[in-house]
Design a protein around this motif. Structure first.
Motif, PDB file in Angstrom:
ATOM      1  N   ASP A 129      -5.161 -18.041  38.973  1.00  0.00           N
ATOM      2  CA  ASP A 129      -5.359 -18.418  40.550  1.00  0.00           C
ATOM      3  C   ASP A 129      -6.852 -17.859  41.740  1.00  0.00           C
ATOM      4  OD1 ASP A 129      -4.740 -21.140  40.097  1.00  0.00           O
ATOM      5  OD2 ASP A 129      -2.502 -19.725  40.638  1.00  0.00           O
ATOM      6  N   ASP A 130      -6.798 -18.349  42.093  1.00  0.00           N
ATOM      7  CA  ASP A 130      -7.421 -17.258  43.162  1.00  0.00           C
ATOM      8  C   ASP A 130      -6.215 -15.741  43.830  1.00  0.00           C
ATOM      9  OD1 ASP A 130      -8.688 -16.183  46.096  1.00  0.00           O
ATOM     10  OD2 ASP A 130      -9.908 -18.160  45.680  1.00  0.00           O
ATOM     11  N   PRO A 131      -6.733 -14.964  44.002  1.00  0.00           N
ATOM     12  CA  PRO A 131      -5.627 -14.525  44.647  1.00  0.00           C
ATOM     13  C   PRO A 131      -5.057 -15.020  46.304  1.00  0.00           C
ATOM     14  CG  PRO A 131      -7.195 -12.768  43.728  1.00  0.00           C
ATOM     15  CD  PRO A 131      -7.882 -14.303  43.869  1.00  0.00           C
ATOM     16  N   LYS A 132      -5.820 -15.620  47.017  1.00  0.00           N
ATOM     17  CA  LYS A 132      -5.253 -15.742  48.676  1.00  0.00           C
ATOM     18  C   LYS A 132      -4.655 -16.889  48.356  1.00  0.00           C
ATOM     19  CE  LYS A 132     -10.580 -15.877  50.041  1.00  0.00           C
ATOM     20  NZ  LYS A 132     -11.383 -16.969  50.011  1.00  0.00           N
ATOM     21  N   LEU A 133      -4.305 -16.861  47.192  1.00  0.00           N
ATOM     22  CA  LEU A 133      -2.956 -18.157  47.464  1.00  0.00           C
ATOM     23  C   LEU A 133      -1.443 -17.338  46.789  1.00  0.00           C
ATOM     24  CD1 LEU A 133      -2.036 -21.377  46.017  1.00  0.00           C
ATOM     25  CD2 LEU A 133      -1.592 -20.507  44.020  1.00  0.00           C
ATOM     26  N   VAL A 138       2.799 -14.911  50.361  1.00  0.00           N
ATOM     27  CA  VAL A 138       3.110 -13.853  51.305  1.00  0.00           C
ATOM     28  C   VAL A 138       2.819 -13.789  52.511  1.00  0.00           C
ATOM     29  CG1 VAL A 138       3.754 -11.123  51.523  1.00  0.00           C
ATOM     30  CG2 VAL A 138       2.664 -12.005  48.848  1.00  0.00           C
ATOM     31  N   GLU A 139       2.702 -14.784  53.307  1.00  0.00           N
ATOM     32  CA  GLU A 139       3.123 -15.513  54.309  1.00  0.00           C
ATOM     33  C   GLU A 139       3.837 -16.299  54.529  1.00  0.00           C
ATOM     34  OE1 GLU A 139       1.606 -14.219  56.651  1.00  0.00           O
ATOM     35  OE2 GLU A 139      -0.041 -12.334  55.867  1.00  0.00           O
ATOM     36  N   ILE A 140       3.130 -17.643  53.601  1.00  0.00           N
ATOM     37  CA  ILE A 140       4.607 -18.129  53.957  1.00  0.00           C
ATOM     38  C   ILE A 140       6.097 -18.015  53.661  1.00  0.00           C
ATOM     39  CG2 ILE A 140       5.724 -20.831  52.244  1.00  0.00           C
ATOM     40  CD1 ILE A 140       2.997 -20.618  51.870  1.00  0.00           C
ATOM     41  N   SER A 141       6.740 -16.392  52.976  1.00  0.00           N
ATOM     42  CA  SER A 141       7.598 -16.123  52.472  1.00  0.00           C
ATOM     43  C   SER A 141       8.427 -15.352  54.401  1.00  0.00           C
ATOM     44  CB  SER A 141       7.358 -15.537  51.551  1.00  0.00           C
ATOM     45  OG  SER A 141       6.987 -13.609  51.973  1.00  0.00           O
ATOM     46  N   GLU A 165      -5.458  -6.945  38.091  1.00  0.00           N
ATOM     47  CA  GLU A 165      -6.100  -6.133  39.244  1.00  0.00           C
ATOM     48  C   GLU A 165      -6.178  -6.616  40.149  1.00  0.00           C
ATOM     49  OE1 GLU A 165      -7.018  -6.214  36.525  1.00  0.00           O
ATOM     50  OE2 GLU A 165      -6.761  -4.333  34.755  1.00  0.00           O
ATOM     51  N   ASP A 166      -7.027  -7.923  40.106  1.00  0.00           N
ATOM     52  CA  ASP A 166      -7.688  -9.006  41.195  1.00  0.00           C
ATOM     53  C   ASP A 166      -6.663  -9.278  42.243  1.00  0.00           C
ATOM     54  OD1 ASP A 166     -10.224  -8.387  40.551  1.00  0.00           O
ATOM     55  OD2 ASP A 166     -10.102 -10.110  39.307  1.00  0.00           O
ATOM     56  N   TYR A 167      -4.963  -9.351  41.830  1.00  0.00           N
ATOM     57  CA  TYR A 167      -3.798  -9.688  42.895  1.00  0.00           C
ATOM     58  C   TYR A 167      -3.145  -8.542  43.229  1.00  0.00           C
ATOM     59  CZ  TYR A 167      -4.655 -13.747  40.081  1.00  0.00           C
ATOM     60  OH  TYR A 167      -5.176 -14.618  39.633  1.00  0.00           O
ATOM     61  N   GLN A 168      -3.768  -7.237  43.526  1.00  0.00           N
ATOM     62  CA  GLN A 168      -3.329  -6.151  44.066  1.00  0.00           C
ATOM     63  C   GLN A 168      -3.033  -6.541  45.398  1.00  0.00           C
ATOM     64  OE1 GLN A 168      -5.561  -2.594  43.987  1.00  0.00           O
ATOM     65  NE2 GLN A 168      -3.935  -1.208  44.250  1.00  0.00           N
ATOM     66  N   GLU A 169      -3.728  -6.313  46.491  1.00  0.00           N
ATOM     67  CA  GLU A 169      -3.596  -6.260  47.746  1.00  0.00           C
ATOM     68  C   GLU A 169      -2.254  -7.827  47.729  1.00  0.00           C
ATOM     69  OE1 GLU A 169      -7.280  -8.010  51.427  1.00  0.00           O
ATOM     70  OE2 GLU A 169      -7.610  -7.448  49.037  1.00  0.00           O
ATOM     71  N   ALA A 170      -2.549  -8.940  47.519  1.00  0.00           N
ATOM     72  CA  ALA A 170      -1.517 -10.022  47.675  1.00  0.00           C
ATOM     73  C   ALA A 170      -0.279  -9.222  47.242  1.00  0.00           C
ATOM     74  CB  ALA A 170      -1.565 -11.460  47.073  1.00  0.00           C
ATOM     75  N   TYR A 171       0.057  -8.678  46.017  1.00  0.00           N
ATOM     76  CA  TYR A 171       1.349  -7.852  45.627  1.00  0.00           C
ATOM     77  C   TYR A 171       1.721  -6.502  47.164  1.00  0.00           C
ATOM     78  CZ  TYR A 171       2.472  -9.968  41.573  1.00  0.00           C
ATOM     79  OH  TYR A 171       2.867 -11.280  40.434  1.00  0.00           O
ATOM     80  N   THR A 172       0.097  -5.577  47.490  1.00  0.00           N
ATOM     81  CA  THR A 172       1.057  -4.807  48.220  1.00  0.00           C
ATOM     82  C   THR A 172       1.655  -5.370  49.833  1.00  0.00           C
ATOM     83  OG1 THR A 172      -1.109  -3.683  46.709  1.00  0.00           O
ATOM     84  CG2 THR A 172      -0.226  -2.653  49.794  1.00  0.00           C
ATOM     85  N   MET A 173       1.117  -6.144  49.718  1.00  0.00           N
ATOM     86  CA  MET A 173       1.482  -6.810  50.805  1.00  0.00           C
ATOM     87  C   MET A 173       2.556  -7.574  50.722  1.00  0.00           C
ATOM     88  SD  MET A 173      -1.669  -9.982  51.603  1.00  0.00           S
ATOM     89  CE  MET A 173      -0.401 -10.982  52.226  1.00  0.00           C
TER      90      MET A 173
END
Ligand SMILES: [Zn+2]
Length: 307
Positions: A129-133, A138-141, A165-173
């Motif tokens: 999935d697109d990491p933006k999802l 994270v935003e919704i939560s 690796e591409d999900y790093q930013e989302a997981y860092t948020m």
């Protein structure tokens, strides 16, 4: 059911909403929405993970409206209570429930309404999935304390344009706002996923991780960082990631001090309750009461907290 594990208070950390409908509800909704549900609609031993994932296409067709999302979430909480599960976490991918025009927030809120404070909710993206999802989850939560974590489910495929690796930013948020982080990692696949999930995605829990013992680096990392493995042995057998339950590594993990715990994954598809899964694991070669107690302790200790 004469299973003494029912008497024992348990935590379930890994249960998918769309794989854990009540049998009666599955068939009732099949009729309502004109979706054909085969008579014996369960996983069977040693099917592949790819085949197992196809089952969800059917159950997802039943869960595209608010009332069904709320009902099924509530029923999962009721069923868990009957099984003496005193801490429950339910997970699902909200973006898989948009076929009839609901917005992602409505999907999440319908499930939270059904849960009504009785479980924590984990929002899952799927590998590829697109990491933006994941970032949007994270935003919704942020405004929904009932959401306790994020997850990546499914598995990698060469056709996908995004890597773990591409999900790093989302997981860092997620880390930054104190949201729980788990990843379906190394479900019969290369143990490098474990290393990436922990070191790059800040995961404190891992789903399955069945190949952990194949890598000393991964094993040391999991032990040193006290990462919890959400183990689902029956599901692992059915998805063909272990060839027999006797060969499942959970006993060895617990002996080595890995923080492993026992979970169902999908109560309907795997046709199993958490107490039944405990009974199955307790009968594995080398398993002791002490190690079983350890796994119960591990599950409660790794619970994602309401924020
Ligand atoms: Zn899972």
């Amino acid at each position: 059911m004469s299973n003494h594990w029912v008497q024992i208070k348990k935590a379930e950390l890994h249960r998918h909403l769309d794989g854990s409908l009540r049998k009666s509800t599955m068939y009732e909704l099949g009729k309502k929405f004109n979706v054909d549900i085969p008579a014996d609609f369960h996983f069977s031993p040693n099917m592949t993970l790819e085949k197992a994932l196809i089952f969800f296409d059917t159950s997802l067709k039943l869960l595209q409206e608010k009332s069904e999302l709320t009902r099924v979430s509530a029923e999962i909480c009721e069923d868990a209570k009957k099984d003496n599960i005193t801490h429950l976490e339910i997970r699902f991918g909200p973006h898989l429930h948009l076929q009839k025009g609901l917005k992602i927030e409505q999907v999440v809120d319908s499930v939270l309404e059904g849960i009504d404070g009785r479980a924590g909710l984990i929002l899952c993206g799927l590998y590829g999935d697109d990491p933006k999802l994941l970032k949007s989850y994270v935003e919704i939560s942020k405004t929904r304390p009932g959401v306790v974590g994020i997850d990546l489910a499914g598995g990698p495929h060469h056709s996908q344009s995004f890597k773990l690796e591409d999900y790093q930013e989302a997981y860092t948020m997620a880390l930054e706002i104190g949201l729980g982080r788990t990843v379906h990692a190394s479900e019969g696949r290369n143990p490098n996923e474990i290393i990436t999930a922990v070191n790059t995605l800040h995961a404190t829990r891992l789903g399955h991780a069945t190949t952990l013992l194949d890598s000393k680096e991964a094993l040391d990392l999991v032990i040193n960082k006290q990462i919890t493995i959400e183990s689902c042995p029956t599901s692992n057998l059915q998805c063909g990631v272990v060839t027999s339950l006797k060969e499942h590594p959970i006993t060895k993990w617990l002996e080595l001090g890995v923080k492993a715990c026992i979970n169902t994954d999908n109560t309907f598809f795997s046709n199993v309750t958490l107490s039944e899964e405990y009974q199955t694991v307790s009968e594995l070669p080398g398993m002791t009461q002490e190690l079983m107690n350890k796994s119960i302790e591990n599950s409660f200790n790794a619970a994602f907290k309401l924020r």
